[in-house]
Design an enzyme around this catalytic site. Structure first.
Site, PDB file in Angstrom:
ATOM      1  CG  ASP A 151      -2.682   6.339  -7.906  1.00 46.17           C
ATOM      2  OD1 ASP A 151      -2.163   5.248  -8.219  1.00 46.17           O
ATOM      3  OD2 ASP A 151      -2.019   7.374  -7.752  1.00 46.17           O
ATOM      4  CG  ASP A 155       1.760   9.523 -10.575  1.00 42.93           C
ATOM      5  OD1 ASP A 155       0.558   9.309 -10.382  1.00 42.93           O
ATOM      6  OD2 ASP A 155       2.658   8.770 -10.150  1.00 42.93           O
TER       7      ASP A 155
END
Length: 531
Positions: free
Chosen positions: A344, A421
């Site tokens: 990420d 997420d």
């Protein structure tokens, strides 16, 4: 002192900022229309409210590009509308200013960009200069054929938008519900007795367990390769993802609704036909889920309402994923979450230095290469008349911003949160609940602690995003919060070794895949089947 600091921070967060999207208020008597306009707040001073904005009569000169002064007479006190092209917007503004015009509106059929060609030219301008869509100019001419007046204003946009609260609740409820469902399924599995796993990690109940660090590493590598392929071949691969999402979300929604009805003891309404039993409930649920998925696929680019259906399908997808995919022990959780944290951060923070336009690969793929909105620096881009609809990946939760009046008039603005997420930290929350089941914890101490840690991490993500006014890789905050909280709790309770390696009978063996029972024990067990 801390209370004062909190209220100061709250006031700062709720303070208002000036954007570059504004509103063109067109009226004639009691009739009025409002349209989008785009301006550069550095060079053009526009009122922040309609009541304080000056009213100007309109002179429409669509046949003129207003690049040379000699083409028109005096335009004193008027808002003049001209076509885009022929020369830079700053040159048009200087000519309009020399002709004593009060406002210059540039009609454009192409995408609108906040004017910024020549800073030195714009510094000489004393009148507001803004871009408007050509189709909206034609609409105003049709609504007000006998003349019109315009007022320009740009309402300040609150830095904090209530859509963030809605997004926070959706994410937290989805993670906790998915984790609870996974633990409940583990409790049923435990009551039914030991369940054998196949060589690929799939149990008899259909769940898939990640047990090998090598497989986790290969999974993350595949994610990296897929993201890079999406960046270079977005135009074709986006349709593959859309089809996969339609199929997966319909199946996930069916599993969620079917499990909910089973938990509520709803009748299956079975009908026998040729010695076969057909569940009417299953057929109805399948029809509803497929219909919703098809509706989303057909109207997926209609921003006005389709986000509701996309979020519904996305929630079902995340819940089903958390129930179906399980991590066998905390070691696998640490490896997976740490690798995805690096993934990420790299694709959000590092790739802007590697791409030609300075845009991160993650943002470019998530929003789509044709997305309008904020660009580099202070440049804002809004789709114009000739803009074709572009496809977006259905991998995010979307909630429209409630307070961005001018921005939503130009183009709907959304608060977004990626499925990753929700799912990635959710896998750890689910493992914590299953571990509670393994150790017989009636208070679900690991599950509740990890769920609270997820909420804190997400709150920290949104706080940093508001303070920096930049999108954030949420895993940068969610992974440390959830991992450290879970590990710390296991250490305090002196259960870290068991938490690290999983639990006894239900522990999935790693690469060796050794049998749980020896050959001799298996032989004496008679009816006991070794895994």
């Amino acid at each position: 002192m801390m209370v004062k600091l909190f209220f100061l921070l709250l006031m700062w967060v709720c303070s208002q900022v000036r954007g570059q999207e504004g509103i063109l208020h067109v009226s004639n008597g009691s009739t009025f229309r409002e349209y989008c306009l785009l301006y550069n707040s550095t060079w053009s001073n526009i009122s922040d409210s309609l009541s304080r904005a000056e009213s100007y009569p309109v002179q429409v000169l669509l046949s003129s590009q207003l690049c040379v002064r000699g083409q028109q007479g005096s335009l004193r006190g008027q808002a003049v509308v001209v076509e885009r092209g022929g020369c830079e917007v700053s040159q048009k503004g200087l000519v309009a200013q020399d002709l004593d015009a009060s406002v210059l509106l540039v009609s454009s059929v192409s995408d609108l960009e906040s004017p910024s060609e020549n800073g030195s030219e714009f510094r000489r301008l004393k009148i507001p200069v803004a871009l408007v869509r050509h189709r909206e100019v034609l609409d105003a001419l049709q609504v007000f054929p006998r003349g019109m007046e315009v007022r320009l204003y740009a309402p300040p946009v609150p830095l904090f938008d209530a859509s963030i609260v809605v997004m926070f609740l959706i994410a937290v409820v989805t993670v906790t519900t998915g984790g609870f469902w996974s633990g409940a399924a583990e409790r049923l599995k435990q009551a039914a007795g030991p369940v054998c796993d196949s060589s690929d990690g799939r149990s008899d109940g259909g769940e898939v367990s990640l047990y090998s660090p090598l497989k986790v590493f290969l999974f993350v590598v595949m994610m990296c390769v897929m993201l890079v392929l999406m960046y270079f071949f977005y135009r074709w691969l986006v349709y593959v993802i859309i089809v996969i999402f339609c199929l997966a979300s319909a199946s996930a929604l069916y599993n969620c609704l079917d499990s909910l009805m089973t938990a509520l003891s709803c009748s299956t309404l079975s009908v026998s036909c040729r010695e076969r039993s057909v569940s009417v409930r299953s057929l109805l649920l399948a029809a509803v889920c497929i219909t919703l998925s098809v509706i989303w696929g057909v109207y997926r680019n209609d921003d006005r309402w389709i986000w509701i259906l996309q979020d519904l399908l996305g929630i079902a997808f995340c819940l089903n994923f958390l129930k179906t995919i399980s991590l066998s022990n905390f070691k696998i959780c640490v490896i997976l979450l740490s690798l995805l944290l690096l993934y990420d951060v790299f694709f959000v923070f590092i790739t802007p230095f590697l791409t030609p336009n300075g845009e991160s690969i993650m943002v470019q793929v998530a929003l789509g290469p044709g997305a309008g909105g904020k660009g580099e620096g202070r440049v804002v881009r809004v789709p114009g008349d000739n803009s074709t609809s572009y496809e977006r990946l259905p991998v995010v939760m979307r909630i429209p911003q409630f307070s961005a009046l001018a921005q939503n008039l130009c183009m709907m603005q959304f608060s977004i949160l990626g499925y990753g997420d929700i799912i990635i930290p959710g896998l750890l929350v689910a493992y914590c609940h299953r571990f509670d089941v393994w150790i017989g914890s009636s208070r679900r101490i690991y599950f509740l602690s990890c769920s609270v840690a997820y909420a804190v991490g997400l709150l920290l993500t949104f706080t940093v995003m508001l303070l920096s006014r930049m999108g954030q890789p949420a895993l940068l905050y969610l992974v440390p919060c959830t991992l450290l909280t879970s590990a710390g709790l296991a250490c305090v309770r002196k259960e870290f070794k068991r938490f690290w390696s999983g639990s006894g009978t239900y522990q999935v063996l790693e690469e060796s895949r050794k049998p749980l029972l020896s050959d001799g024990d298996a032989g004496r067990g008679g009816g006991v089947r070794s895994c």
